[in-house]
Design a protein around this motif. Sequence first.
Motif, short mmCIF file in Angstrom:
data_model
loop_
_atom_site.label_atom_id
_atom_site.label_comp_id
_atom_site.label_asym_id
_atom_site.label_seq_id
_atom_site.Cartn_x
_atom_site.Cartn_y
_atom_site.Cartn_z
N LEU A 184 0.61 -1.17 0.10
CA LEU A 184 -0.10 0.14 0.08
C LEU A 184 0.98 1.22 -0.08
O LEU A 184 0.48 2.12 -0.67
CB LEU A 184 -1.01 0.04 1.25
CG LEU A 184 -1.91 1.32 1.23
CD1 LEU A 184 -2.68 1.37 0.19
CD2 LEU A 184 -2.64 1.20 2.64
N ARG A 185 1.84 1.19 0.88
CA ARG A 185 2.85 2.50 0.73
C ARG A 185 3.44 2.89 -0.51
O ARG A 185 3.48 3.73 -1.07
CB ARG A 185 4.00 2.15 1.76
CG ARG A 185 3.67 2.53 3.21
CD ARG A 185 4.76 2.76 4.11
NE ARG A 185 5.98 1.52 4.05
CZ ARG A 185 5.63 0.52 5.17
NH1 ARG A 185 4.67 0.33 5.76
NH2 ARG A 185 6.33 -0.40 4.77
N ILE A 186 3.68 1.58 -1.41
CA ILE A 186 4.26 1.70 -2.75
C ILE A 186 3.31 2.43 -3.78
O ILE A 186 3.38 3.18 -4.47
CB ILE A 186 5.07 0.45 -3.32
CG1 ILE A 186 6.01 0.13 -2.47
CG2 ILE A 186 5.35 0.67 -4.67
CD1 ILE A 186 6.44 -1.34 -2.61
N VAL A 187 1.95 1.82 -3.52
CA VAL A 187 0.89 2.14 -4.31
C VAL A 187 0.65 3.76 -4.08
O VAL A 187 0.49 4.65 -4.87
CB VAL A 187 -0.48 1.40 -4.01
CG1 VAL A 187 -1.67 2.29 -4.83
CG2 VAL A 187 -0.16 0.11 -4.60
N LEU A 188 0.41 4.10 -2.71
CA LEU A 188 0.45 5.56 -2.47
C LEU A 188 1.34 6.38 -2.97
O LEU A 188 1.09 7.73 -3.00
CB LEU A 188 0.14 5.54 -0.93
CG LEU A 188 -1.32 4.89 -0.58
CD1 LEU A 188 -1.13 5.27 1.19
CD2 LEU A 188 -2.69 5.38 -1.04
N ASP A 189 2.63 6.10 -2.81
CA ASP A 189 3.55 6.91 -3.23
C ASP A 189 3.60 6.99 -4.65
O ASP A 189 3.81 8.27 -5.35
CB ASP A 189 5.19 6.23 -2.95
CG ASP A 189 6.15 6.86 -3.29
OD1 ASP A 189 6.15 8.31 -2.79
OD2 ASP A 189 6.87 6.52 -4.06
N GLY A 190 2.90 6.07 -5.59
CA GLY A 190 2.68 6.00 -7.18
C GLY A 190 1.42 7.14 -7.10
O GLY A 190 1.65 7.64 -8.23
N LEU A 191 0.55 7.29 -6.27
CA LEU A 191 -0.53 7.93 -6.33
C LEU A 191 -0.23 9.42 -6.16
O LEU A 191 -0.83 10.30 -6.57
CB LEU A 191 -1.67 7.42 -5.63
CG LEU A 191 -2.39 6.27 -6.43
CD1 LEU A 191 -3.20 5.58 -5.25
CD2 LEU A 191 -2.91 6.60 -7.62
N ALA A 192 0.73 9.83 -5.41
CA ALA A 192 1.03 11.10 -4.92
C ALA A 192 1.34 11.91 -5.96
O ALA A 192 2.15 11.42 -6.84
CB ALA A 192 2.21 11.07 -3.84
N ALA A 193 1.02 13.14 -6.00
CA ALA A 193 1.29 14.18 -7.11
C ALA A 193 2.71 14.53 -6.68
O ALA A 193 3.38 14.84 -5.70
CB ALA A 193 0.48 15.26 -7.03
N ARG A 194 3.52 14.80 -7.89
CA ARG A 194 4.79 15.09 -7.57
C ARG A 194 4.63 16.83 -7.67
O ARG A 194 4.19 17.38 -8.71
CB ARG A 194 5.54 14.66 -8.80
CG ARG A 194 5.91 13.15 -8.97
CD ARG A 194 6.66 12.70 -7.58
NE ARG A 194 6.48 11.17 -7.51
CZ ARG A 194 6.32 10.61 -6.53
NH1 ARG A 194 5.88 11.08 -5.68
NH2 ARG A 194 6.34 9.20 -6.60
N ARG A 195 5.32 17.25 -6.96
CA ARG A 195 5.45 18.84 -6.77
C ARG A 195 6.68 19.25 -7.10
O ARG A 195 7.72 18.79 -6.80
CB ARG A 195 5.18 19.12 -5.40
CG ARG A 195 3.85 18.40 -5.09
CD ARG A 195 2.98 19.17 -3.73
NE ARG A 195 2.10 18.36 -3.43
CZ ARG A 195 1.12 18.94 -2.58
NH1 ARG A 195 1.35 20.04 -1.81
NH2 ARG A 195 0.08 18.30 -2.36
#
Length: 195
Positions: A184-195
Amino acid sequence: MTAVDRLLARESGPTPRADARRNLERLVTAAREAVSEVGVGVTAQEVAQRAGVGKGTFYRRVPSLEVLLRAVLEEVLDEAIAVADRALENPDPWQGFTEFASAYVHLRKESCGVNEALGGACDVDRCLADIRERLRELVCRAQENGSLRPDTTWQDVAFMLAGVATDDHTIGLSAAPDQWQRTLRIVLDGLAARR
């Protein structure tokens, strides 16, 4: 409404004694654990043993294993809806989304196990529609504030979260107890917008 309340609502007559309610609470807890550990092969005997009651007590409290599992499934789905509602109240859309995602993955695995044990015979369309609507809102909120990738649809997110709660084995590997959390942490990291 809890599974215990659903089961008690089926009974007519006087309010059950406190010990009868405790037995029913133990049966619900045992059913949730048994389905999680045993899967579709769960039996009334298994649930009764885990609850520390006899088979006679099992059938005095619930008419069948199917009725018990239906009440449990509805309880788990209602918990997912309640988690989503709390997440929507969080002033930080990303934090609300990630809290929902974590709880949802755990509850989804449990609800799918119960539904499989029922042979998919339970009508859960209303609950699933409610969960879909809340997931759509959570994703939209997080995208609107710029914390979730804009190129991802809420439907994409539904499939990603479903993929996190996978089997305990794959290609000859056994999952670690916290595997779903790491995934889940990996999936959430992939879903987070890059700023």
